[in-house]
Design an enzyme around this catalytic site. Structure first.
Site, PDB file in Angstrom:
ATOM      1  N   GLU A   1     -16.701 -51.709   9.699  1.00  0.00           N
ATOM      2  CA  GLU A   1     -15.863 -50.680  10.201  1.00  0.00           C
ATOM      3  C   GLU A   1     -16.687 -49.519  10.606  1.00  0.00           C
ATOM      4  OE1 GLU A   1     -13.012 -49.354   6.881  1.00  0.00           O
ATOM      5  OE2 GLU A   1     -12.906 -51.351   6.300  1.00  0.00           O
TER       6      GLU A   1
ATOM      7  N   GLU B   1     -13.396 -52.064  -1.388  1.00  0.00           N
ATOM      8  CA  GLU B   1     -13.582 -51.018  -2.306  1.00  0.00           C
ATOM      9  C   GLU B   1     -12.932 -50.819  -3.961  1.00  0.00           C
ATOM     10  OE1 GLU B   1     -11.251 -47.809   0.148  1.00  0.00           O
ATOM     11  OE2 GLU B   1     -12.481 -48.370   2.006  1.00  0.00           O
TER      12      GLU B   1
HETATM   13  C1  GLA Z   1     -11.125 -47.933   4.671  1.00  0.00           C
HETATM   14  C2  GLA Z   1     -10.041 -49.237   4.940  1.00  0.00           C
HETATM   15  C3  GLA Z   1      -9.627 -49.473   6.110  1.00  0.00           C
HETATM   16  C4  GLA Z   1      -9.073 -48.162   6.736  1.00  0.00           C
HETATM   17  C5  GLA Z   1     -10.217 -47.193   6.867  1.00  0.00           C
HETATM   18  C6  GLA Z   1      -9.746 -45.973   7.366  1.00  0.00           C
HETATM   19  O1  GLA Z   1     -12.314 -48.005   5.028  1.00  0.00           O
HETATM   20  O2  GLA Z   1     -11.037 -50.392   4.516  1.00  0.00           O
HETATM   21  O3  GLA Z   1      -8.700 -50.418   6.286  1.00  0.00           O
HETATM   22  O4  GLA Z   1      -7.907 -47.745   6.216  1.00  0.00           O
HETATM   23  O5  GLA Z   1     -10.339 -46.882   5.533  1.00  0.00           O
HETATM   24  O6  GLA Z   1      -8.798 -45.891   8.348  1.00  0.00           O
END
Ligand code: GLA
Length: 389
Positions: free
Chosen positions: A278, A172
């Site tokens: 994710e 990010e």
């Molecule tokens: C982001 C992070 C993860 C997690 C998610 C939400 O996407 O990469 O590690 O913290 O948020 O839980």
């Protein structure tokens, strides 16, 4: 890529399921033919396409009798720790290290032939303040912070490098419009912080490690195009980067399947594979928020935005969630030659972060397993889709 996980793990799974390793939960008798029927699991249904992952937490890697662990063993071929390896949790003070959960994690994944994913080396969030400062509380120099980043990669390599072969190196670092996110990393190091992070990771982690850039909102044209520029620049400089991590924190409508396809086409043109890192589908919706910016101020739960507060997910809602997951997995199947892994952020609905974001205290239903561990219809449909393909 140095190591083709898809084929290595596919062959393990195929051997387990088809060469006599079948446990009673995957084989039953077909009354009409008396020949065994293979009940597919997520990982067997997608074995020759991509790894199927889930996140684990400290409790699960320490408590192997938990029902979620049984689900992980049955359905998943990859795993990521949700928090335990983040800088803030792993190394909250300069000389304090919390090894227990990551150690349990690598033991668990090794014992169960699960591909372990390291999450995350460098992220602006969940990184303690001391990382950026000297003992007097002054900001570090560029060289000193780069050195601290190197020490972290060295330690991860020494302790986990043999087991963990896939790493989220930078998480990010970009805004929706594609500009560099303002963080302590680029304030201290400068605009080449991402490049420096990949140089460090490639020098310190074993050569067969798979190094990813990971982000949310990857269908946003600004972020998407900057990721492609970043990858192309690293490749031109011969700096190792092995894949693009698309988080996949999506809701019921956004992003559209065609937006996802457009971003996949663009990423694939770099020559790198995609890892869906994710995945979850926010059934309740996230109001004005898109993406997964954990820094936002949370909204308040109301009967309107929290309609199934009792934990019971109605069959009609399961049907709708399944429709969305089926559309998403149809797309993943179409692109399976360019997708290495699809990881869900959680196992059962009760351990999803979407119970607390972007609305605090909701009862959300984003995953394929209900709170009590039972299988959603959506799960069965996703498995069927993979089996039929
Ligand atoms: C982001 C992070 C993860 C997690 C998610 C939400 O996407 O990469 O590690 O913290 O948020 O839980």
């Amino acid at each position: 890529m140095g190591l083709n996980f898809r084929s290595v793990f596919a062959s393990i799974i195929v051997s387990v399921v088809f060469l006599g390793g079948c446990s009673s939960d995957v084989v039953s008798n077909n009354p009409s033919s008396h020949s065994p029927v293979i009940h597919q699991t997520l990982k067997s249904a997608y074995a020759d396409k991509f790894l199927i992952g889930a996140t684990l937490n400290d409790y699960l890697v320490a408590n192997h009798n938990d029902r979620s662990v049984a689900i992980v063993k049955q359905h998943f071929s990859a795993a990521t720790m949700d928090n335990a390896m983040k800088w803030e949790v792993f190394n909250p003070q300069p000389e304090t290290y919390n090894f227990t959960a990551p150690d349990n994690f690598v033991d668990f994944t090794t014992e169960n032939d699960i591909a372990a994913v390291g999450h995350v080396l460098y992220w602006h969030s969940q990184t303690p303040d001391w990382v950026y400062k000297d003992q007097q509380g002054n900001l570090l120099s560029r060289e000193a912070l780069l050195n601290r980043m190197r020490q972290r990669a060295k330690l991860m390599a020494a302790r986990y490098g043999k087991t963990i072969k896939i790493w989220d190196v930078v998480n990010e670092a970009l805004e929706d419009d594609g500009s560099l996110r303002q963080s302590m990393y680029n304030q201290i190091i400068g605009d080449d912080f991402i490049e420096q992070a990949f140089i460090i990771a490639s020098q310190e982690l074993p050569a067969d490690s798979v190094l990813l850039y990971n982000d949310y909102g990857m269908t946003r044209p600004g972020r998407r195009d900057t990721v492609i520029k970043l990858v192309t620049e690293l490749q031109a400089k011969n700096i190792k980067i092995d894949g693009i991590g698309v988080q996949g924190h999506w809701d019921m409508q956004r992003p559209s399947i065609s937006e996802i396809a457009t971003s996949f086409d663009a990423f694939i043109a770099t020559g790198l594979p995609i890892h869906i890192t994710e995945l979850d589908v926010d059934y309740l919706g996230r109001e004005e928020f898109f993406g997964a910016n954990v820094d936002i101020t949370k909204l308040v739960a109301t009967p309107q935005n929290n309609p199934y507060a009792d934990g019971q997910f109605p069959a009609t809602a399961d049907q709708e969630l399944g429709d969305r997951y089926v559309d998403i997995f149809k797309l993943f199947l179409k692109y399976h030659q360019n997708i290495e892994r699809v990881t869900f952020w959680g196992v059962t609905d009760d351990n999803s972060w979407l119970n607390g974001w972007p609305v605090a205290g909701r009862t959300n239903y984003p995953l394929l397993f209900n709170r009590d561990g039972s299988e959603k219809q959506a799960l069965k449909r996703v498995i069927q889709l993979g089996s039929d393909y």
